[in-house]
Write an enzyme that holds these catalytic residues in place. Structure first.
Site, PDB file in Angstrom:
ATOM      1  CB  ALA A 107      -0.905  -0.026   1.224  1.00 31.57           C
TER       2      ALA A 107
ATOM      3  N   GLY B  53       0.301  -4.959   0.889  1.00 30.96           N
ATOM      4  CA  GLY B  53      -0.903  -5.075   0.073  1.00 30.96           C
ATOM      5  C   GLY B  53      -0.650  -5.756  -1.267  1.00 30.96           C
TER       6      GLY B  53
ATOM      7  CD  GLU C 283      -2.721  -7.659   2.969  1.00 27.62           C
ATOM      8  OE1 GLU C 283      -2.761  -6.484   2.550  1.00 27.62           O
ATOM      9  OE2 GLU C 283      -3.081  -7.989   4.105  1.00 27.62           O
TER      10      GLU C 283
ATOM     11  CD  GLU D 253       1.199  -5.483   5.658  1.00 27.89           C
ATOM     12  OE1 GLU D 253       2.112  -6.321   5.847  1.00 27.89           O
ATOM     13  OE2 GLU D 253       0.505  -5.472   4.624  1.00 27.89           O
TER      14      GLU D 253
HETATM   15  N1  DAK Z   1       4.590   3.240  -0.813  1.00 26.34           N
HETATM   16  C1  DAK Z   1       5.017   4.401  -1.381  1.00 26.34           C
HETATM   17  N2  DAK Z   1       6.146   4.512  -2.093  1.00 26.34           N
HETATM   18  C2  DAK Z   1       6.931   3.408  -2.209  1.00 26.34           C
HETATM   19  C3  DAK Z   1       6.559   2.169  -1.627  1.00 26.34           C
HETATM   20  C4  DAK Z   1       5.322   2.113  -0.900  1.00 26.34           C
HETATM   21  N3  DAK Z   1       4.857   0.993  -0.359  1.00 26.34           N
HETATM   22  N4  DAK Z   1       7.516   1.271  -1.929  1.00 26.34           N
HETATM   23  C5  DAK Z   1       8.443   1.917  -2.648  1.00 26.34           C
HETATM   24  N5  DAK Z   1       8.096   3.204  -2.827  1.00 26.34           N
HETATM   25  C6  DAK Z   1       8.814   4.238  -3.575  1.00 26.34           C
HETATM   26  C7  DAK Z   1      10.021   4.714  -2.787  1.00 26.34           C
HETATM   27  O1  DAK Z   1       9.652   5.703  -1.841  1.00 26.34           O
HETATM   28  C8  DAK Z   1      10.883   5.273  -3.909  1.00 26.34           C
HETATM   29  O2  DAK Z   1      10.365   6.523  -4.284  1.00 26.34           O
HETATM   30  P1  DAK Z   1      11.356   7.766  -4.655  1.00 26.34           P
HETATM   31  O3  DAK Z   1      12.206   7.970  -3.446  1.00 26.34           O
HETATM   32  O4  DAK Z   1      12.148   7.251  -5.845  1.00 26.34           O
HETATM   33  O5  DAK Z   1      10.425   8.889  -4.973  1.00 26.34           O
HETATM   34  C9  DAK Z   1      10.608   4.316  -5.068  1.00 26.34           C
HETATM   35  O6  DAK Z   1       9.372   3.683  -4.751  1.00 26.34           O
HETATM   36  C10 DAK Z   1      11.678   3.243  -5.203  1.00 26.34           C
HETATM   37  O7  DAK Z   1      11.815   2.601  -3.953  1.00 26.34           O
HETATM   38  P2  DAK Z   1      13.233   2.404  -3.237  1.00 26.34           P
HETATM   39  O8  DAK Z   1      14.179   3.482  -3.607  1.00 26.34           O
HETATM   40  O9  DAK Z   1      12.959   2.170  -1.797  1.00 26.34           O
HETATM   41  O10 DAK Z   1      13.735   1.059  -3.939  1.00 26.34           O
HETATM   42  P3  DAK Z   1      14.724  -0.040  -3.320  1.00 26.34           P
HETATM   43  O11 DAK Z   1      15.061  -0.942  -4.455  1.00 26.34           O
HETATM   44  O12 DAK Z   1      15.837   0.584  -2.575  1.00 26.34           O
HETATM   45  O13 DAK Z   1      13.848  -0.861  -2.252  1.00 26.34           O
HETATM   46  C11 DAK Z   1      11.842  -1.992  -1.517  1.00 26.34           C
HETATM   47  C12 DAK Z   1      12.750  -1.607  -2.712  1.00 26.34           C
HETATM   48  C13 DAK Z   1      10.596  -2.644  -2.059  1.00 26.34           C
HETATM   49  C14 DAK Z   1      12.595  -2.991  -0.604  1.00 26.34           C
HETATM   50  C15 DAK Z   1      11.529  -0.706  -0.696  1.00 26.34           C
HETATM   51  O14 DAK Z   1      11.016   0.270  -1.593  1.00 26.34           O
HETATM   52  C16 DAK Z   1      10.495  -0.920   0.361  1.00 26.34           C
HETATM   53  O15 DAK Z   1      10.797  -1.460   1.461  1.00 26.34           O
HETATM   54  N6  DAK Z   1       9.272  -0.460   0.122  1.00 26.34           N
HETATM   55  C17 DAK Z   1       8.226  -0.433   1.092  1.00 26.34           C
HETATM   56  C18 DAK Z   1       7.673  -1.779   1.389  1.00 26.34           C
HETATM   57  C19 DAK Z   1       6.563  -1.682   2.361  1.00 26.34           C
HETATM   58  O16 DAK Z   1       6.773  -1.486   3.568  1.00 26.34           O
HETATM   59  N7  DAK Z   1       5.340  -1.698   1.827  1.00 26.34           N
HETATM   60  C20 DAK Z   1       4.138  -1.309   2.557  1.00 26.34           C
HETATM   61  C21 DAK Z   1       3.645  -2.411   3.413  1.00 26.34           C
HETATM   62  S1  DAK Z   1       2.248  -1.918   4.317  1.00 26.34           S
HETATM   63  C22 DAK Z   1      -5.201  -1.794   4.827  1.00 26.34           C
HETATM   64  C23 DAK Z   1      -4.993  -2.853   3.977  1.00 26.34           C
HETATM   65  C24 DAK Z   1      -3.746  -3.103   3.503  1.00 26.34           C
HETATM   66  C25 DAK Z   1      -2.702  -2.312   3.883  1.00 26.34           C
HETATM   67  C26 DAK Z   1      -2.922  -1.251   4.710  1.00 26.34           C
HETATM   68  C27 DAK Z   1      -4.167  -0.982   5.185  1.00 26.34           C
HETATM   69  N8  DAK Z   1      -6.478  -1.566   5.381  1.00 26.34           N
HETATM   70  C28 DAK Z   1      -7.410  -2.647   5.297  1.00 26.34           C
HETATM   71  C29 DAK Z   1      -6.770  -0.356   6.054  1.00 26.34           C
HETATM   72  C30 DAK Z   1      -1.397  -2.609   3.400  1.00 26.34           C
HETATM   73  C31 DAK Z   1      -0.325  -2.133   3.982  1.00 26.34           C
HETATM   74  C32 DAK Z   1       0.959  -2.323   3.352  1.00 26.34           C
HETATM   75  O17 DAK Z   1       1.096  -2.747   2.248  1.00 26.34           O
END
Ligand code: DAK
Length: 258
Positions: A64, A109, A112, A132
């Site tokens: 997400a 997400g 998921e 998460e």
């Molecule tokens: N959201 C926003 N931007 C993201 C992102 C994300 N999830 N993942 C990556 N990006 C963006 C980065 O900020 C970066 O943007 P710029 O700085 O270039 O503007 C660009 O994508 C490239 O990412 P990285 O520079 O970080 O790339 P790396 O190769 O170094 O790393 C990575 C790749 C995938 C390991 C890293 O980007 C990362 O850890 N990303 C975040 C992973 C994460 O934590 N995802 C979110 C999980 S929480 C809900 C239902 C579902 C959910 C929530 C609520 N409800 C029912 C209410 C779900 C929650 C989630 O998914």
């Protein structure tokens, strides 16, 4: 559509999450567009299998959109919950078979959505994970429910509690990915499986999907009862007649029902 692209190559629809600049992060609009696209596809009688993938060669979807969620309050969180669950429910329950072509990171997400698909095929660079609890939330798009059903409660708890990611080979080993292929072969592999599935009796495939889905929330007795009902329904179809007659006549069946 701004973030989701649909390409139909009958009998297969390819749905691509298209935000490669942020690794296909899923904001509300993306979830809305995924659901709208799946509803459109479900109404199309010519499409028998849907492949869901991410644009670019790095991510299926890296979760997400954290940049959106950081500003959200409880009410907005609930709204996001509805959108994520709507997309997941559609992937799980539409009459077409859904295949996740996991072409890189499938986190949060993104993972998921892949879990909600019927089948997951991963490229060698794929990584799966539910980060998460490291962000102060829990997998709220069905992850706590679907992961344990797919890989077992013990492994699901470990992955969710530690936020550890698994690579494609480990995902295959634990049953999270059905197959692992080189990245350049991913779409061909998904397409080959999609065409194989589409060559079977499509209505029967849908009924089998329904019966298997019922097993995830029903006890054995109700599940078997549902299976018997659906089998009875299939015995009344033209495709059952055609499939069995074709076998006896040693020819390929020509299935028509969906
Ligand atoms: N959201 C926003 N931007 C993201 C992102 C994300 N999830 N993942 C990556 N990006 C963006 C980065 O900020 C970066 O943007 P710029 O700085 O270039 O503007 C660009 O994508 C490239 O990412 P990285 O520079 O970080 O790339 P790396 O190769 O170094 O790393 C990575 C790749 C995938 C390991 C890293 O980007 C990362 O850890 N990303 C975040 C992973 C994460 O934590 N995802 C979110 C999980 S929480 C809900 C239902 C579902 C959910 C929530 C609520 N409800 C029912 C209410 C779900 C929650 C989630 O998914």
């Amino acid at each position: 559509m701004k973030y989701v692209k649909l390409s139909i190559q009958e009998p297969v629809a390819v749905v691509t999450i298209d935000r490669p600049d942020c690794l296909n992060a899923l904001n509300s609009q993306v979830f809305r567009e995924i659901s709208a696209t799946l509803q459109e596809v479900e109404a199309n009688d010519q499409v028998r299998v849907v492949i869901l993938t991410g644009a670019g060669d790095k991510a299926f979807a890296a979760g997400a959109d954290i940049a959106q969620m950081v500003h959200e309050n409880g009410k907005q969180g609930k709204e996001l919950a509805l959108l994520t669950h709507q997309a997941g429910d559609l992937l799980e329950n539409i009459r077409q078979v859904t295949i996740a072509a996991v072409n890189g990171y499938a986190l949060g997400g993104g993972c998921e959505l892949a879990l909600a698909c019927d089948i997951r095929i991963a490229s060698e660079n794929a990584h799966f994970g539910l980060p998460e609890v490291g962000l102060g939330i829990l997998p709220g798009g069905g992850g706590t429910q679907r992961l344990s059903r797919i890989i077992g409660v013990g492994r699901a708890k470990e992955l969710i509690f530690t936020c550890d990611q698994v690579d494609a080979q480990e995902a295959y080993r634990i049953g999270l990915a059905n197959h692992v292929v080189p990245q350049e072969e991913l779409m061909d592999a998904c397409m080959a499986m999609a065409k194989k599935i589409a060559s079977k009796a499509s209505f029967a495939v849908t009924m089998a999907k329904n019966a298997i889905n019922v097993s995830m929330s029903a006890d054995m007795k109700s599940g078997c009862s549902k299976e018997q009902d659906l089998l009875g329904l299939l015995f009344a179809t033209q495709d059952k007649q055609e499939g069995m007659t074709a076998f006896l006549e040693r020819r390929k069946p020509n299935f028509t029902e969906f």
